[in-house]
Motif scaffolding. Structure first.
Motif, PDB file in Angstrom:
ATOM      1  N   LEU A   8       3.526  29.936   7.865  1.00  0.00           N
ATOM      2  CA  LEU A   8       4.726  29.667   7.366  1.00  0.00           C
ATOM      3  C   LEU A   8       4.785  29.533   5.753  1.00  0.00           C
ATOM      4  N   GLN A   9       3.753  29.838   5.149  1.00  0.00           N
ATOM      5  CA  GLN A   9       3.768  29.784   3.571  1.00  0.00           C
ATOM      6  C   GLN A   9       4.899  31.017   3.341  1.00  0.00           C
ATOM      7  N   GLY A  10       6.014  30.675   2.387  1.00  0.00           N
ATOM      8  CA  GLY A  10       6.833  31.497   2.208  1.00  0.00           C
ATOM      9  C   GLY A  10       8.030  31.889   2.794  1.00  0.00           C
ATOM     10  N   ALA A  11       8.068  31.215   4.158  1.00  0.00           N
ATOM     11  CA  ALA A  11       8.959  31.582   4.878  1.00  0.00           C
ATOM     12  C   ALA A  11      10.309  30.794   4.610  1.00  0.00           C
ATOM     13  N   HIS A  12      11.381  31.356   5.003  1.00  0.00           N
ATOM     14  CA  HIS A  12      12.805  30.663   5.007  1.00  0.00           C
ATOM     15  C   HIS A  12      12.992  30.280   6.357  1.00  0.00           C
ATOM     16  N   THR A  13      12.588  31.200   7.380  1.00  0.00           N
ATOM     17  CA  THR A  13      12.673  30.732   8.872  1.00  0.00           C
ATOM     18  C   THR A  13      11.793  31.147   9.761  1.00  0.00           C
ATOM     19  N   LEU A  14      11.467  30.644  10.825  1.00  0.00           N
ATOM     20  CA  LEU A  14      10.780  31.213  11.831  1.00  0.00           C
ATOM     21  C   LEU A  14      11.321  31.611  13.010  1.00  0.00           C
ATOM     22  N   ILE A  15      11.098  32.695  13.522  1.00  0.00           N
ATOM     23  CA  ILE A  15      11.667  32.941  14.959  1.00  0.00           C
ATOM     24  C   ILE A  15      10.706  32.854  15.949  1.00  0.00           C
ATOM     25  N   ASP A  16      11.203  32.064  17.079  1.00  0.00           N
ATOM     26  CA  ASP A  16      10.246  31.572  18.099  1.00  0.00           C
ATOM     27  C   ASP A  16      10.635  32.003  19.390  1.00  0.00           C
ATOM     28  N   PHE A  17      10.015  32.978  19.913  1.00  0.00           N
ATOM     29  CA  PHE A  17      10.246  33.338  21.649  1.00  0.00           C
ATOM     30  C   PHE A  17       8.872  33.105  22.370  1.00  0.00           C
ATOM     31  N   THR A  18       8.457  31.866  22.115  1.00  0.00           N
ATOM     32  CA  THR A  18       7.132  31.663  22.854  1.00  0.00           C
ATOM     33  C   THR A  18       7.286  30.885  24.045  1.00  0.00           C
ATOM     34  N   ARG A  19       6.714  29.734  24.341  1.00  0.00           N
ATOM     35  CA  ARG A  19       6.613  28.740  25.548  1.00  0.00           C
ATOM     36  C   ARG A  19       6.926  27.349  24.865  1.00  0.00           C
ATOM     37  N   PRO A  20       7.449  26.502  25.653  1.00  0.00           N
ATOM     38  CA  PRO A  20       7.844  25.059  25.093  1.00  0.00           C
ATOM     39  C   PRO A  20       6.812  24.361  24.314  1.00  0.00           C
ATOM     40  N   GLU A  21       5.670  24.517  24.936  1.00  0.00           N
ATOM     41  CA  GLU A  21       4.488  23.583  24.268  1.00  0.00           C
ATOM     42  C   GLU A  21       4.468  24.201  22.818  1.00  0.00           C
ATOM     43  N   GLY A  22       4.389  25.594  22.718  1.00  0.00           N
ATOM     44  CA  GLY A  22       4.185  26.078  21.444  1.00  0.00           C
ATOM     45  C   GLY A  22       5.337  25.786  20.536  1.00  0.00           C
ATOM     46  N   THR A  23       6.472  25.764  21.246  1.00  0.00           N
ATOM     47  CA  THR A  23       7.594  25.850  20.292  1.00  0.00           C
ATOM     48  C   THR A  23       7.801  24.513  19.614  1.00  0.00           C
ATOM     49  N   MET A  24       7.348  23.109  20.408  1.00  0.00           N
ATOM     50  CA  MET A  24       7.214  21.894  19.981  1.00  0.00           C
ATOM     51  C   MET A  24       6.291  21.799  18.612  1.00  0.00           C
ATOM     52  N   ALA A  25       5.084  22.328  18.948  1.00  0.00           N
ATOM     53  CA  ALA A  25       4.147  22.457  17.587  1.00  0.00           C
ATOM     54  C   ALA A  25       4.833  23.061  16.557  1.00  0.00           C
ATOM     55  N   TYR A  26       5.270  24.268  16.682  1.00  0.00           N
ATOM     56  CA  TYR A  26       6.117  25.017  15.634  1.00  0.00           C
ATOM     57  C   TYR A  26       7.163  24.131  15.045  1.00  0.00           C
ATOM     58  N   LEU A  27       7.827  23.556  15.839  1.00  0.00           N
ATOM     59  CA  LEU A  27       8.980  22.627  15.429  1.00  0.00           C
ATOM     60  C   LEU A  27       8.650  21.694  14.492  1.00  0.00           C
ATOM     61  N   ALA A  28       7.538  20.757  14.662  1.00  0.00           N
ATOM     62  CA  ALA A  28       6.757  20.021  13.759  1.00  0.00           C
ATOM     63  C   ALA A  28       6.532  20.715  12.799  1.00  0.00           C
ATOM     64  N   ALA A  29       6.052  21.380  12.747  1.00  0.00           N
ATOM     65  CA  ALA A  29       5.423  22.425  11.278  1.00  0.00           C
ATOM     66  C   ALA A  29       6.331  22.847  10.467  1.00  0.00           C
ATOM     67  N   CYS A  30       7.495  23.285  11.201  1.00  0.00           N
ATOM     68  CA  CYS A  30       8.622  23.811  10.375  1.00  0.00           C
ATOM     69  C   CYS A  30       9.454  22.781   9.612  1.00  0.00           C
ATOM     70  N   ARG A  31       9.504  21.669  10.382  1.00  0.00           N
ATOM     71  CA  ARG A  31      10.152  20.342   9.785  1.00  0.00           C
ATOM     72  C   ARG A  31       9.475  19.829   8.535  1.00  0.00           C
ATOM     73  N   ALA A  32       8.214  19.842   8.882  1.00  0.00           N
ATOM     74  CA  ALA A  32       7.283  19.099   7.629  1.00  0.00           C
ATOM     75  C   ALA A  32       7.258  20.379   6.443  1.00  0.00           C
ATOM     76  N   ALA A  33       7.563  21.527   6.574  1.00  0.00           N
ATOM     77  CA  ALA A  33       7.484  22.591   5.535  1.00  0.00           C
ATOM     78  C   ALA A  33       8.654  22.923   5.159  1.00  0.00           C
ATOM     79  N   GLY A  34       9.900  22.435   5.570  1.00  0.00           N
ATOM     80  CA  GLY A  34      11.216  22.800   5.248  1.00  0.00           C
ATOM     81  C   GLY A  34      11.565  24.120   5.525  1.00  0.00           C
ATOM     82  N   VAL A  35      11.202  24.827   6.604  1.00  0.00           N
ATOM     83  CA  VAL A  35      11.406  26.091   7.193  1.00  0.00           C
ATOM     84  C   VAL A  35      12.529  26.082   8.369  1.00  0.00           C
ATOM     85  N   ASN A  36      13.521  26.767   8.390  1.00  0.00           N
ATOM     86  CA  ASN A  36      14.344  26.837   9.448  1.00  0.00           C
ATOM     87  C   ASN A  36      13.862  27.518  10.638  1.00  0.00           C
TER      88      ASN A  36
END
Length: 269
Positions: free
Chosen positions: A66-94
């Protein structure tokens, strides 16, 4: 503006399509590529398959990806998305979420996170599918009585959730348009002696096979006529292009939960 984008599930089919779309877009740059720790492609260049390496290695390290990203695009599975959600929230990434199969609790967690970050969440990022949803809203209002409503969807053999998120979204749009609650009127299975069809229900049929990208048909069956509204996808490229439109829409936004109607400027009524 240059959009710096990270991709989740970077070595998968949709990940490859998204990376190709980013490489082809003048206003987009691939800044990170994430995948699960067991992915064989970890450490390799995320765009190597295109013949034009991007200088971005696939990693399972969320902070690195996520370093340097403005946005993450996620087409994975719900468990993965929830982990990415928490990481993006902490990093200020849309976050642009195309994943399907979420539980009600997970949807609530995503909505809560949107108080601190900007999210586009849609079960289908295709522009055509979202125009189809608008057509279904109009048709449902006009055909709310005297017509039985059935939703038929077909996808490739690897899809793990059923009905598809797009089929469920179609059902929600139709139910809302005619004043019903999909949770109360959806019929997902028919087997054995089912009795006559309840006219207040919305039926779902699921097909899985081969490499079907995604077909959806809504049937309004009346007496003496039937109306079918169909959308067929022949390539995941349409989902990738819709995702980039969502990325551009989120630019400059700090919070909020949006869908593709918002991205495309489609009216809700």
């Amino acid at each position: 503006m240059q959009h710096h984008i990270a991709i989740a599930g970077a070595s998968g089919r949709m990940g490859h399509m998204l990376i190709e779309a980013i490489q082809a877009a003048d206003d987009c740059t691939l800044s990170g590529a994430l995948d699960i720790p067991a992915a064989p492609a970890l450490g390799s260049d995320a765009a190597a398959f295109t013949g034009q390496p991007a200088g971005v290695a696939i990693t399972a390290d969320l902070a690195q990806g996520l370093q340097g990203a403005h946005t993450l695009i996620d087409f994975t599975r719900p468990e993965g998305t929830m982990a990415y959600l928490a990481a993006c929230r902490a990093a200020g990434v849309n976050l642009v979420i195309g994943t399907t199969g979420f539980s009600e609790e997970q949807k609530a967690q995503i909505a809560e996170a949107a108080q601190d970050m900007a999210i586009v969440m849609a079960p289908n990022m295709s522009v055509g599918v979202n125009v189809t949803l608008k057509l279904l809203q109009m048709a449902a209002r006009a055909l709310s009585t005297g017509y039985d409503i059935e939703i038929i969807e077909a996808h490739h053999r690897h899809k793990v959730d059923a009905p598809s998120g797009t089929a469920l979204r179609m059902g929600e749009v139709i139910a809302d348009a005619i004043g019903r609650d999909l949770k109360e009127c959806a019929v997902y299975e028919r087997y054995g002696h089912t009795g006559e069809r309840d006219p207040s229900t919305i039926g779902f049929s699921t097909i899985r096979g081969g490499d079907i990208v995604g077909d959806h048909t809504v049937l309004f069956a009346g007496i003496g006529e039937r109306i079918e509204i169909t959308h067929k996808s022949s390539s995941r490229a349409t989902y990738a292009q819709g995702s980039l439109r969502a990325v551009r829409f989120l630019a400059g936004k700090r919070s909020g939960l949006y869908d593709m109607f918002d991205v495309l400027g489609l009216p809700r009524d």
